[in-house]
Scaffold this motif. Structure first.
Motif, PDB file in Angstrom:
ATOM      1  N   THR A 276       0.862  -1.184   0.000  1.00 39.42           N
ATOM      2  CA  THR A 276       0.000   0.000   0.000  1.00 39.42           C
ATOM      3  C   THR A 276       0.898   1.234   0.000  1.00 39.42           C
ATOM      4  O   THR A 276       1.865   1.303   0.758  1.00 39.42           O
ATOM      5  CB  THR A 276      -0.895  -0.013   1.256  1.00 39.42           C
ATOM      6  OG1 THR A 276      -1.754  -1.148   1.192  1.00 39.42           O
ATOM      7  CG2 THR A 276      -1.724   1.254   1.358  1.00 39.42           C
ATOM      8  N   PHE A 277       0.572   2.193  -0.850  1.00 38.08           N
ATOM      9  CA  PHE A 277       1.390   3.399  -1.009  1.00 38.08           C
ATOM     10  C   PHE A 277       0.666   4.587  -0.367  1.00 38.08           C
ATOM     11  O   PHE A 277      -0.499   4.849  -0.683  1.00 38.08           O
ATOM     12  CB  PHE A 277       1.600   3.647  -2.506  1.00 38.08           C
ATOM     13  CG  PHE A 277       2.388   4.883  -2.847  1.00 38.08           C
ATOM     14  CD1 PHE A 277       3.769   4.900  -2.781  1.00 38.08           C
ATOM     15  CD2 PHE A 277       1.733   6.040  -3.254  1.00 38.08           C
ATOM     16  CE1 PHE A 277       4.494   6.040  -3.116  1.00 38.08           C
ATOM     17  CE2 PHE A 277       2.449   7.191  -3.587  1.00 38.08           C
ATOM     18  CZ  PHE A 277       3.832   7.179  -3.521  1.00 38.08           C
ATOM     19  N   VAL A 278       1.350   5.271   0.528  1.00 37.01           N
ATOM     20  CA  VAL A 278       0.744   6.440   1.174  1.00 37.01           C
ATOM     21  C   VAL A 278       1.706   7.623   1.049  1.00 37.01           C
ATOM     22  O   VAL A 278       2.820   7.592   1.573  1.00 37.01           O
ATOM     23  CB  VAL A 278       0.423   6.169   2.667  1.00 37.01           C
ATOM     24  CG1 VAL A 278      -0.157   7.418   3.318  1.00 37.01           C
ATOM     25  CG2 VAL A 278      -0.557   5.010   2.796  1.00 37.01           C
TER      26      VAL A 278
ATOM     27  N   ASN B 268       1.390   0.839  -9.379  1.00 40.50           N
ATOM     28  CA  ASN B 268       0.605  -0.351  -9.705  1.00 40.50           C
ATOM     29  C   ASN B 268      -0.030  -0.963  -8.470  1.00 40.50           C
ATOM     30  O   ASN B 268      -0.584  -2.053  -8.526  1.00 40.50           O
ATOM     31  CB  ASN B 268       1.498  -1.418 -10.359  1.00 40.50           C
ATOM     32  CG  ASN B 268       2.131  -0.896 -11.626  1.00 40.50           C
ATOM     33  OD1 ASN B 268       1.555  -0.046 -12.294  1.00 40.50           O
ATOM     34  ND2 ASN B 268       3.315  -1.378 -11.946  1.00 40.50           N
ATOM     35  N   ILE B 269       0.102  -0.290  -7.349  1.00 40.26           N
ATOM     36  CA  ILE B 269      -0.484  -0.789  -6.099  1.00 40.26           C
ATOM     37  C   ILE B 269      -1.470   0.264  -5.609  1.00 40.26           C
ATOM     38  O   ILE B 269      -1.448   1.401  -6.093  1.00 40.26           O
ATOM     39  CB  ILE B 269       0.604  -1.049  -5.027  1.00 40.26           C
ATOM     40  CG1 ILE B 269       1.436   0.226  -4.784  1.00 40.26           C
ATOM     41  CG2 ILE B 269       1.507  -2.206  -5.447  1.00 40.26           C
ATOM     42  CD1 ILE B 269       2.456   0.081  -3.663  1.00 40.26           C
ATOM     43  N   ARG B 270      -2.326  -0.112  -4.680  1.00 43.27           N
ATOM     44  CA  ARG B 270      -3.291   0.886  -4.226  1.00 43.27           C
ATOM     45  C   ARG B 270      -2.547   2.007  -3.500  1.00 43.27           C
ATOM     46  O   ARG B 270      -1.558   1.755  -2.800  1.00 43.27           O
ATOM     47  CB  ARG B 270      -4.391   0.259  -3.359  1.00 43.27           C
ATOM     48  CG  ARG B 270      -3.917  -0.355  -2.082  1.00 43.27           C
ATOM     49  CD  ARG B 270      -5.075  -0.941  -1.298  1.00 43.27           C
ATOM     50  NE  ARG B 270      -4.608  -1.242   0.053  1.00 43.27           N
ATOM     51  CZ  ARG B 270      -5.367  -1.174   1.136  1.00 43.27           C
ATOM     52  NH1 ARG B 270      -6.639  -0.841   1.035  1.00 43.27           N
ATOM     53  NH2 ARG B 270      -4.866  -1.443   2.315  1.00 43.27           N
ATOM     54  N   GLY B 271      -3.028   3.211  -3.703  1.00 43.36           N
ATOM     55  CA  GLY B 271      -2.290   4.331  -3.164  1.00 43.36           C
ATOM     56  C   GLY B 271      -3.162   5.547  -2.883  1.00 43.36           C
ATOM     57  O   GLY B 271      -4.203   5.741  -3.509  1.00 43.36           O
ATOM     58  N   VAL B 272      -2.703   6.322  -1.928  1.00 41.32           N
ATOM     59  CA  VAL B 272      -3.436   7.516  -1.500  1.00 41.32           C
ATOM     60  C   VAL B 272      -2.432   8.629  -1.262  1.00 41.32           C
ATOM     61  O   VAL B 272      -1.297   8.381  -0.855  1.00 41.32           O
ATOM     62  CB  VAL B 272      -4.220   7.198  -0.194  1.00 41.32           C
ATOM     63  CG1 VAL B 272      -4.628   8.457   0.532  1.00 41.32           C
ATOM     64  CG2 VAL B 272      -5.445   6.341  -0.498  1.00 41.32           C
ATOM     65  N   LEU B 273      -2.837   9.856  -1.572  1.00 44.80           N
ATOM     66  CA  LEU B 273      -2.027  11.029  -1.232  1.00 44.80           C
ATOM     67  C   LEU B 273      -2.861  11.873  -0.286  1.00 44.80           C
ATOM     68  O   LEU B 273      -3.991  12.259  -0.620  1.00 44.80           O
ATOM     69  CB  LEU B 273      -1.663  11.810  -2.496  1.00 44.80           C
ATOM     70  CG  LEU B 273      -0.705  12.998  -2.351  1.00 44.80           C
ATOM     71  CD1 LEU B 273       0.092  13.210  -3.655  1.00 44.80           C
ATOM     72  CD2 LEU B 273      -1.400  14.285  -1.951  1.00 44.80           C
ATOM     73  N   VAL B 274      -2.332  12.108   0.901  1.00 44.85           N
ATOM     74  CA  VAL B 274      -3.099  12.889   1.877  1.00 44.85           C
ATOM     75  C   VAL B 274      -2.430  14.236   2.116  1.00 44.85           C
ATOM     76  O   VAL B 274      -1.237  14.320   2.373  1.00 44.85           O
ATOM     77  CB  VAL B 274      -3.351  12.091   3.192  1.00 44.85           C
ATOM     78  CG1 VAL B 274      -2.067  11.590   3.824  1.00 44.85           C
ATOM     79  CG2 VAL B 274      -4.159  12.927   4.191  1.00 44.85           C
ATOM     80  N   GLU B 275      -3.221  15.279   1.968  1.00 44.48           N
ATOM     81  CA  GLU B 275      -2.783  16.653   2.232  1.00 44.48           C
ATOM     82  C   GLU B 275      -3.240  16.962   3.652  1.00 44.48           C
ATOM     83  O   GLU B 275      -4.424  17.193   3.906  1.00 44.48           O
ATOM     84  CB  GLU B 275      -3.437  17.628   1.246  1.00 44.48           C
ATOM     85  CG  GLU B 275      -2.996  17.455  -0.201  1.00 44.48           C
ATOM     86  CD  GLU B 275      -1.678  18.170  -0.516  1.00 44.48           C
ATOM     87  OE1 GLU B 275      -1.060  18.723   0.404  1.00 44.48           O
ATOM     88  OE2 GLU B 275      -1.289  18.160  -1.695  1.00 44.48           O
TER      89      GLU B 275
END
Ligand code: ZN
Length: 270
Positions: free
Chosen positions: A106-108, A166-173
């Protein structure tokens, strides 16, 4: 125990092999991978993040929250990979390569926001892949629950690090450094720890406590309440030929964050 039973040598070896097989079956590669979190501290090195002349720099604060998040996740048994662990510039392509080399992880990506309008404040969470919508919602709800600022919603957007993973990912501000009140909070270590805790809870899929009412507009609220609905994208993924401009995703998005209306307008021009 084996010695007390005095088994024959072959029985002992057989038992040993059986135990080893059981251990291997209990921790298959696939399972280990889903417990891997790739944490991406935004910016670094000469890329300070934020808008030109911004008083509170972004890159050190994203790294601090990323490192706090790593400690929390490792203590809970996760394997953590950092795209950067010091004040260095890591190209966006390298960040996504690191993410993609951890299959099933998981990419964060951790960022702080900024705007030329000091009044802008609050939390925004982005995802691109449809399999990341629930993760985005979990993280967003948890961060919004502890933030003293606005809920600006969850948005589907083709930021480079989200589009190329290619993996699930989220960018949080995690809030606006250009907002006097929010910036002051973010400068406090305790608050950054609370932010990291909230992101960790979101990664673990924990429900956020029932929190303050939504303060963003109706359109945003609908997205937050039902993030798996496809809905209108605020900004479509930039075509591949525009790769270079999307690599500066932050700076270009910062300027448009003064109002969601101008954001929508800009998005249709992309
Ligand atoms: Zn940023």
């Amino acid at each position: 125990m084996f010695l007390l039973l005095k088994p024959s040598r072959s029985t002992f070896l057989f038992t040993l092999a059986a135990v080893a097989t059981a251990i291997l079956l209990a921790t298959p590669e696939a399972h280990a991978q889903t417990r891997t979190i790739v944490i991406d501290a935004g910016h670094g090195g000469y890329d300070r993040g934020g808008v030109p002349g911004q008083r509170i720099g972004e890159k050190a604060l994203t790294l601090d929250v990323a490192q706090r998040l790593r400690r929390i996740l490792q203590a809970r048994g996760y394997r953590v990979v950092m795209t950067r662990d010091s004040d260095v510039f890591i190209p966006l392509g390298t960040r996504t390569s690191i993410a993609n080399s951890n299959r099933g992880a998981t990419f964060v990506s951790v960022h702080f926001n900024s705007a030329t309008r000091s009044g802008a404040n609050g939390i925004e969470t982005y995802y691109y892949r449809s399999d990341s919508a629930a993760l985005a919602a979990n993280i967003h709800r948890n961060v919004v629950a502890i933030a003293p600022s606005e809920n600006r919603g969850i948005r589907r957007r083709g930021y480079f690090v989200l589009r190329r993973t290619n993996i699930r990912g989220v960018l949080v501000e995690c809030g606006f450094l250009t907002n006097p009140m929010e910036g002051r909070s973010i400068l406090e270590a305790n608050y950054r720890q609370t932010l990291a805790d909230a992101i960790a809870r979101g990664i673990q899929g924990q429900r956020a406590p029932i929190s303050k009412p939504l303060t963003s507009g109706a359109a945003l609220s609908a997205e937050v309440l039902s993030p798996t609905m496809s809905g209108p994208d605020f900004v479509k993924a930039a075509p591949r030929s525009k790769r270079r401009s999307s690599a500066r995703h932050h700076r270009s998005s910062k300027k448009s964050s003064s109002s969601s209306k101008s954001k929508k307008k800009r998005s249709s021009q992309n």
